[in-house]
Scaffold this active site. Structure first.
Site, PDB file in Angstrom:
ATOM      1  N   LYS A 145       0.814  -1.219   0.000  1.00  0.00           N
ATOM      2  CA  LYS A 145       0.000   0.000   0.000  1.00  0.00           C
ATOM      3  C   LYS A 145       0.846   1.267   0.000  1.00  0.00           C
ATOM      4  O   LYS A 145       0.431   2.302  -0.534  1.00  0.00           O
ATOM      5  CB  LYS A 145      -0.944  -0.010   1.210  1.00  0.00           C
ATOM      6  CG  LYS A 145      -1.893  -1.200   1.248  1.00  0.00           C
ATOM      7  CD  LYS A 145      -2.753  -1.250   0.000  1.00  0.00           C
ATOM      8  CE  LYS A 145      -3.759  -2.389   0.035  1.00  0.00           C
ATOM      9  NZ  LYS A 145      -3.159  -3.704  -0.177  1.00  0.00           N
ATOM     10  N   GLU A 228      -3.053   7.673   7.636  1.00  0.00           N
ATOM     11  CA  GLU A 228      -3.470   8.755   6.749  1.00  0.00           C
ATOM     12  C   GLU A 228      -4.641   9.487   7.386  1.00  0.00           C
ATOM     13  O   GLU A 228      -5.337   8.943   8.261  1.00  0.00           O
ATOM     14  CB  GLU A 228      -3.852   8.215   5.371  1.00  0.00           C
ATOM     15  CG  GLU A 228      -5.056   7.308   5.348  1.00  0.00           C
ATOM     16  CD  GLU A 228      -5.332   6.749   3.952  1.00  0.00           C
ATOM     17  OE1 GLU A 228      -4.400   6.680   3.133  1.00  0.00           O
ATOM     18  OE2 GLU A 228      -6.487   6.368   3.698  1.00  0.00           O
ATOM     19  N   GLU A 303      -9.504   1.863  -6.125  1.00  0.00           N
ATOM     20  CA  GLU A 303     -10.450   2.258  -5.085  1.00  0.00           C
ATOM     21  C   GLU A 303     -10.107   3.642  -4.544  1.00  0.00           C
ATOM     22  O   GLU A 303      -8.936   3.985  -4.369  1.00  0.00           O
ATOM     23  CB  GLU A 303     -10.460   1.228  -3.962  1.00  0.00           C
ATOM     24  CG  GLU A 303     -10.753  -0.181  -4.467  1.00  0.00           C
ATOM     25  CD  GLU A 303     -11.241  -1.110  -3.375  1.00  0.00           C
ATOM     26  OE1 GLU A 303     -11.297  -0.685  -2.203  1.00  0.00           O
ATOM     27  OE2 GLU A 303     -11.578  -2.250  -3.708  1.00  0.00           O
ATOM     28  N   ASN A 318      -6.765  -3.085  -6.381  1.00  0.00           N
ATOM     29  CA  ASN A 318      -6.886  -4.536  -6.267  1.00  0.00           C
ATOM     30  C   ASN A 318      -6.565  -5.155  -7.617  1.00  0.00           C
ATOM     31  O   ASN A 318      -7.235  -4.878  -8.616  1.00  0.00           O
ATOM     32  CB  ASN A 318      -8.297  -4.926  -5.816  1.00  0.00           C
ATOM     33  CG  ASN A 318      -8.531  -4.548  -4.369  1.00  0.00           C
ATOM     34  OD1 ASN A 318      -7.696  -4.808  -3.513  1.00  0.00           O
ATOM     35  ND2 ASN A 318      -9.650  -3.909  -4.088  1.00  0.00           N
ATOM     36  N   ARG A 320      -7.006  -7.900  -9.243  1.00  0.00           N
ATOM     37  CA  ARG A 320      -7.762  -9.138  -9.454  1.00  0.00           C
ATOM     38  C   ARG A 320      -9.195  -8.801  -9.816  1.00  0.00           C
ATOM     39  O   ARG A 320      -9.587  -7.634  -9.833  1.00  0.00           O
ATOM     40  CB  ARG A 320      -7.758  -9.969  -8.170  1.00  0.00           C
ATOM     41  CG  ARG A 320      -8.258  -9.166  -6.959  1.00  0.00           C
ATOM     42  CD  ARG A 320      -8.517 -10.010  -5.753  1.00  0.00           C
ATOM     43  NE  ARG A 320      -8.725  -9.235  -4.547  1.00  0.00           N
ATOM     44  CZ  ARG A 320      -9.848  -8.629  -4.203  1.00  0.00           C
ATOM     45  NH1 ARG A 320     -10.898  -8.695  -5.009  1.00  0.00           N
ATOM     46  NH2 ARG A 320      -9.958  -7.965  -3.067  1.00  0.00           N
TER      47      ARG A 320
END
Length: 519
Positions: A145, A228, A303, A318, A320
């Site tokens: 991330k 964050e 996202e 993601n 996938r």
């Protein structure tokens, strides 16, 4: 490219049938046999497209799943061994060896398990097989991330102000105080809400960071966490993208995934509710920009979190197929699994961006084996009766059968109910009707709870955010069932069973043999 919901008479039910299809002029993909490294409803769903394309299917299973529908529906099946069912499905070397042994050309990972494991994707490629997904380096880039958000920021995609891990808790805390509270702590290698917590003030930071790091280490083998700025009452908006691996990328519009419980999505819809066209275009453009910069290949989802002020920030990518991919299929008519296979085979994207059109609205409900009136505890049992809603624009994605045991070996999600309508209100009404027809007896489910969420005035109004479930907890609580109503429900359920229908309607002997004659 903008999207606006068409009037009711423009809605085409043929664009929302069980598996979307569109005219195809491409040559067949070169895969003869594909091993699906997954189980349950997603394995069954992938099998469906493979059969339509004339490609052989190979299922894998642990002994607890030996008689599961995804095994019965495959052309060939291979048993995986392991200390547990989950461990068997995470044994990449065993899965690759099985694919080679049965002559498979490619492996489709579905979602979960090894679908975002860069090491597994590398193993597949090294064995001379095609991985139906992005390459290992892309998975590694987006799976971390911290590196993903740094990449996004470098390519003009907005990211929330954050604090990166330094190994020095004092420095971490000082930087956190500088950007302000509340903060959201996340696992660098994580997802699915694991290693995530909201920190309201500086006094709670150190303990929250310690717990999040411990949880991240346990789930992902990587204890790094970052923080964050927490956007209060945010919406969770994601964009379906497809990339050809050379920098070409398109989007298939956005999905609304704001209704969540404990960071887990329970209802998704496409397109997002009450999203201004200009903002939709901006978010979708940012997703395509990221996919293009990464030279992304295959299907992926970018996202974002969206604040009430209209600012949006990159959340993660993601790499996938998503659980909620059917709602995108329902509004675009594009079979995403087919697109994945064609891209993996080097046939490029399914269509140029200007030809991607959305029709109507679609809603997906995740049907889980859990007890909403007992704190959503996971439920176990056996499926004694399965009644599936029927009708145009309804998909019940499942791998259930009568008599099937529901255990704690896997995730509690049993199925997905996906329904399309002419517009959002129509889709909600159709979904409520389908939930009312759905019957899963023998194990507790969240079906009634989902219906209460969908019919909630705030949901219908599109007043959505990730705290929706907790904010409306009291009004979403189960309504008490009086004894008379309970008895009526039991009688209706009993009358739906064949054994009771037989007792009621069959004529006993000797009258049955005599026939209609009476003296």
């Amino acid at each position: 490219m903008s999207h606006s919901a068409p009037p009711r008479d423009a809605f085409r039910l043929d664009a929302a049938l069980d598996v979307p299809s569109e005219p195809r002029t491409r040559a067949p993909v070169p895969f003869r046999r594909v091993l699906i490294a997954n189980r349950g409803e997603i394995a069954v769903r992938i099998q469906r497209t493979l059969r339509q394309m004339g490609i052989g299917t190979v299922a894998v299973f642990h002994r607890v799943d030996a008689d599961a529908p995804h095994v019965a529906g495959a052309d060939e099946s291979v048993e995986l061994v392991g200390d547990s069912a989950v461990a068997a499905h995470l044994d990449g070397a065993q899965i690759v060896a099985s694919a080679v042994a049965c002559g498979a050309d490619a492996i489709h990972p579905g979602y979960g398990f090894l679908s975002e494991n860069a090491g597994f994707a590398r193993q597949v490629a090294e064995a001379g097989l095609t991985f139906i997904g992005p390459d290992a380096d892309t998975i590694a880039l987006m799976g971390d991330k911290i590196s993903a958000r740094q990449f996004a920021e470098a390519h003009g995609v907005p990211v929330a102000p954050s604090v990166m891990p330094t190994g020095d808790l004092d420095a971490f805390a000082a930087e956190a105080e500088r950007i302000g509270f509340p903060l959201l702590i996340k696992a660098a290698a994580g997802g699915g809400g694991k290693g995530m917590s909201i920190v309201p003030d500086a006094g709670a930071l150190r303990e929250a960071a310690r717990i999040a790091s411990s949880e991240a280490q346990r789930y992902f083998g990587d204890g790094r966490v970052y923080a964050e700025v927490y956007v209060e009452r945010p919406r969770h908006i994601e964009v379906q993208v497809l990339g050809d691996g050379t920098g070409g990328a398109i989007h298939l519009f956005e999905r609304e995934c704001s209704v969540q419980r404990r960071f887990q999505k329970i209802i998704e819809e496409a397109p997002a509710a009450r999203l201004p066209v200009a903002l939709r275009d901006e978010i979708c453009a940012a997703a395509v920009r990221l996919a293009s910069a990464a030279r992304y290949k295959n299907a992926g989802t970018v996202e974002f979190i969206l604040g009430a002020d209209g600012r949006f920030f990159f959340l993660e990518m993601n790499t996938r197929l998503q659980v909620e991919h059917p709602v995108t299929e329902m509004i675009t008519g594009i079979d995403l699994v087919r697109a994945q296979l064609e891209i993996a085979a080097g046939q490029g994207l399914p269509a140029p961006q200007q030809e991607i059109v959305a029709h109507g609205h679609a809603v997906e409900c995740r049907i889980c084996a859990e007890a909403p009136d007992r704190g959503f505890l996971p439920a176990t049992g056996a499926v004694r009766h399965l009644g599936v809603p029927q009708g145009a624009a309804i998909r019940f994605e499942n791998a259930l059968r009568q008599g099937q045991k529901i255990t704690a070996d896997f995730d509690p999600m049993l199925a997905k109910l996906v329904v399309a309508g002419a517009d959002r209100g129509d889709a909600i009404d159709r979904t409520l009707s389908a939930l009312g027809e759905l019957a899963i007896l023998g194990v507790e489910t969240n079906v009634d709870y989902l219906a209460r969420v969908l019919d909630h005035p705030a949901f219908r109004a599109g007043d959505l955010h990730t705290a929706f479930v907790s904010e409306h907890a009291d009004s979403l609580a189960p309504r008490p069932l009086d004894a008379a109503a309970r008895d009526r429900a039991l009688i209706v359920a009993a009358l739906g069973q064949r054994i009771f229908q037989t007792l009621v309607t069959d004529v006993p002997e000797p009258h049955a043999s005599i026939g209609a004659w009476r003296n």
